[in-house]
Design an enzyme around this catalytic site. Structure first.
Site, PDB file in Angstrom:
ATOM      1  N   GLU A 200      -4.884  -5.968  60.818  1.00 38.79           N
ATOM      2  CA  GLU A 200      -4.977  -7.196  61.593  1.00 38.79           C
ATOM      3  C   GLU A 200      -4.782  -6.863  63.050  1.00 38.79           C
ATOM      4  OE1 GLU A 200      -2.024 -10.197  60.565  1.00 38.79           O
ATOM      5  OE2 GLU A 200      -3.392 -10.967  59.068  1.00 38.79           O
ATOM      6  N   PHE A 202      -2.829  -7.008  66.228  1.00 34.82           N
ATOM      7  CA  PHE A 202      -1.411  -7.272  66.484  1.00 34.82           C
ATOM      8  C   PHE A 202      -1.318  -8.187  67.697  1.00 34.82           C
ATOM      9  CE2 PHE A 202       2.583  -6.292  68.690  1.00 34.82           C
ATOM     10  CZ  PHE A 202       3.482  -6.659  67.711  1.00 34.82           C
ATOM     11  N   HIS A 208       5.802 -18.261  65.619  1.00 35.96           N
ATOM     12  CA  HIS A 208       5.530 -18.469  64.196  1.00 35.96           C
ATOM     13  C   HIS A 208       5.658 -19.976  63.951  1.00 35.96           C
ATOM     14  CE1 HIS A 208       6.197 -17.521  59.744  1.00 35.96           C
ATOM     15  NE2 HIS A 208       6.460 -18.808  59.854  1.00 35.96           N
ATOM     16  N   ARG A 291       5.598 -22.446  47.482  1.00 34.06           N
ATOM     17  CA  ARG A 291       6.909 -22.877  46.972  1.00 34.06           C
ATOM     18  C   ARG A 291       7.612 -23.707  48.027  1.00 34.06           C
ATOM     19  NH1 ARG A 291       9.695 -19.707  50.542  1.00 34.06           N
ATOM     20  NH2 ARG A 291       8.767 -17.673  50.917  1.00 34.06           N
TER      21      ARG A 291
HETATM   22  P1  ADP Z   1       5.642 -11.192  55.070  1.00 35.49           P
HETATM   23  O1  ADP Z   1       4.931 -11.840  53.929  1.00 35.49           O
HETATM   24  O2  ADP Z   1       6.002  -9.760  54.808  1.00 35.49           O
HETATM   25  O3  ADP Z   1       6.783 -12.004  55.596  1.00 35.49           O
HETATM   26  P2  ADP Z   1       3.859 -12.182  57.182  1.00 35.49           P
HETATM   27  O4  ADP Z   1       2.403 -11.986  57.162  1.00 35.49           O
HETATM   28  O5  ADP Z   1       4.369 -13.548  56.868  1.00 35.49           O
HETATM   29  O6  ADP Z   1       4.545 -11.079  56.232  1.00 35.49           O
HETATM   30  O7  ADP Z   1       4.445 -11.745  58.582  1.00 35.49           O
HETATM   31  C1  ADP Z   1       5.832 -11.690  58.817  1.00 35.49           C
HETATM   32  C2  ADP Z   1       6.118 -11.716  60.299  1.00 35.49           C
HETATM   33  O8  ADP Z   1       5.495 -10.584  60.948  1.00 35.49           O
HETATM   34  C3  ADP Z   1       5.546 -12.918  61.035  1.00 35.49           C
HETATM   35  O9  ADP Z   1       6.424 -14.033  61.006  1.00 35.49           O
HETATM   36  C4  ADP Z   1       5.418 -12.364  62.433  1.00 35.49           C
HETATM   37  O10 ADP Z   1       6.717 -12.338  63.017  1.00 35.49           O
HETATM   38  C5  ADP Z   1       4.975 -10.924  62.210  1.00 35.49           C
HETATM   39  N1  ADP Z   1       3.503 -10.773  62.198  1.00 35.49           N
HETATM   40  C6  ADP Z   1       2.683 -10.917  61.115  1.00 35.49           C
HETATM   41  N2  ADP Z   1       1.382 -10.727  61.446  1.00 35.49           N
HETATM   42  C7  ADP Z   1       1.359 -10.440  62.768  1.00 35.49           C
HETATM   43  C8  ADP Z   1       0.314 -10.135  63.723  1.00 35.49           C
HETATM   44  N3  ADP Z   1      -0.967 -10.077  63.363  1.00 35.49           N
HETATM   45  N4  ADP Z   1       0.675  -9.909  65.001  1.00 35.49           N
HETATM   46  C9  ADP Z   1       1.976  -9.943  65.387  1.00 35.49           C
HETATM   47  N5  ADP Z   1       2.995 -10.207  64.544  1.00 35.49           N
HETATM   48  C10 ADP Z   1       2.718 -10.460  63.252  1.00 35.49           C
END
Ligand code: ADP
Length: 449
Positions: A200, A202, A208, A291
């Site tokens: 993805e 970054f 969030h 959930r």
């Molecule tokens: P998990 O299921 O492991 O929690 P997520 O996809 O929900 O993974 O991502 C967890 C956290 O990682 C997000 O809340 C954010 O803080 C960070 N994050 C995820 N994707 C990105 C991205 N593309 N760019 C920057 N930070 C990201």
């Protein structure tokens, strides 16, 4: 409507579910490990069943033990809470195969959203904006290199089976790609038994922001607004608020409507959360949780709805209790996650609670199974209380939160209350000016010596 619900969880969420059941006239069955025999949810439930030793694999994750507990108590539904088996499609299937209702979405929807690659593709097809990236072909290094170059560095390697931030690595340039992708793959294999990866873009400084959705399984769906969960440490949420200080009302309804339309489009049933990163006025889908979330009470505070009640209704085949036009938002809410951890080192601090006095008063809610003399066991998540405060404005809410944190007495063990006290006094937090990196970047200033 159900007559008896088995609560397949522990701690504050088990108590939370028990409360909704009680108010609906539904009997409850608590399950517990030997370490939780004295827990408050066990004391309050109508019946309780010991399902195994402290190790969660042998108790709260032990499907045969849970099914027998439901059968011997004649429960007609199971509420999985969050964590443990709540997003385990196999568990949902087994529960239903025993003619017991699973209070959650169908196993197919859990499975779809549990595969983050499939979830991203599904959301893209449903018209939800997703983080730019490439979802397949990471096994071949040349293809991975081409994919990363196409997305543009920095890129984030993520695990299709991901959760809790594991199997995730930021890659700044091509020279790091092979090594970090391999590390992420190994971490994912170790944590999830599946090393399928995707890449993805970054995003350097997003917030969030997640949208609470509800579907009735028959093509009707509503959204209940958003929660801002940007205050995180090691990808774990620390404090959440609703509404997000970053959004205006047009952005709010626009993303909410798109999220609700997407889940209506797949006939989704029950509560769900669509998580986005938000940067420069744009939303990017990252994942969907199928959930109830830890932070659901901030949504309850601003909508005055009981989300667990709504989950139970929908699982029993009843329609959603309201339509989108009947959903109204009022005021501002913040939730502080209070953990049994040292507020500087974040090391868990299990032990006996020698003194307990939760705050109260107008607009204050504490979800916790604590009591004086309770022993916080060392085997489980360290969340011991959620302080949820509501005010007519964000400012009123923060003033009330400060007062509550001062009042909150938990003796005998260290907790993260001092971190929340520092946050609520911090000018940047008070301004609502933070991204997902802000807390980690400012931790020393907040809780350092
Ligand atoms: P998990 O299921 O492991 O929690 P997520 O996809 O929900 O993974 O991502 C967890 C956290 O990682 C997000 O809340 C954010 O803080 C960070 N994050 C995820 N994707 C990105 C991205 N593309 N760019 C920057 N930070 C990201």
């Amino acid at each position: 409507m159900f007559e008896k619900i088995l609560i397949a969880n522990r701690g504050e969420i088990a108590l939370r579910i028990h409360r909704a059941c009680r108010e609906m006239g539904i009997k409850t069955v608590a399950v517990h490990s030997t370490a939780d025999a004295e827990a408050m949810h066990v004391r309050l439930a109508d019946e309780s069943v010991c399902i195994g030793p402290p190790n969660p694999k042998e108790s709260y994750l032990n499907i045969p033990a849970l099914i027998s507990a439901a059968e011997i108590t004649d429960a007609d539904a199971v509420h999985p809470g969050y964590g443990f088996l709540s997003e385990n499609a196999r568990f949902a299937e087994i529960v239903e195969a025993h003619n017991i209702a699973f209070i959650g979405p169908t196993a197919d929807h859990i499975r779809l959203m549990g595969d983050k690659i499939a979830a991203k593709q599904a959301m893209r097809e449903l018209g939800v904006p997703v983080v730019p990236g490439i979802e397949g072909g990471m096994e071949d290094m040349d293809e991975a290199r081409r994919a990363a170059a196409e997305i543009g560095y920095p890129v984030l390697a993520k695990a299709a089976a991901g959760g809790g931030g594991r199997g995730m690595k930021v890659i700044h340039d091509e020279s790091q790609l092979e090594e970090l992708l391999t590390q992420a793959r190994n971490e994912a294999m170790h944590a999830f038994g599946d090393d399928t990866m995707y890449l993805e873009k970054f995003l350097p400084s997003p917030r969030h922001i997640e949208v609470q959705v509800f579907g009735d399984g028959k093509g009707n769906a509503i959204h209940l607004g958003e929660r801002d969960c940007s205050l995180q440490r090691r990808h774990q949420k620390v404090l959440e608020e609703a509404p997000s200080p970053a959004l205006n009302s047009e952005e709010r309804s626009s993303i909410g409507e798109r999220a609700a339309k997407a889940i209506a489009g797949i006939n989704y049933r029950g509560a769900g959360t669509i998580e986005f990163l938000y940067q420069d006025g744009e939303f990017f889908f990252i994942e969907m949780n199928t959930r109830l979330q830890v932070e659901h009470p901030v949504t309850e505070a601003i909508t005055r709805l009981d989300l667990v009640r709504e989950q139970i209704r929908v699982a029993s085949g009843a329609p959603l209790s309201l339509e989108q036009s009947e959903v109204t938002f009022s005021g501002h809410a913040v939730e502080c996650r209070i953990n049994a951890e040292n507020h500087k080192t974040f090391r868990p601090t299990p032990g006996t609670v020698t003194d307990y006095h939760p705050p109260g008063g107008l607009g204050v809610r504490v979800d916790s199974g604590l009591y004086q003399g309770y022993r916080v066991p060392p085997y489980y998540d360290s969340l011991i209380a959620k302080l949820v405060v509501h005010g007519r404005t964000r400012n009123e809410c923060l003033m009330r939160l400060r007062r509550c944190l001062e009042e909150f007495a938990i003796g005998g063990i260290d907790t993260t209350i001092p971190l929340h006290m520092a946050l609520v006094d911090d000018p940047e937090f008070i301004d609502g000016d933070y991204t997902i990196h802000w807390l980690e970047q400012n931790l020393d200033r907040l809780v350092g010596d």
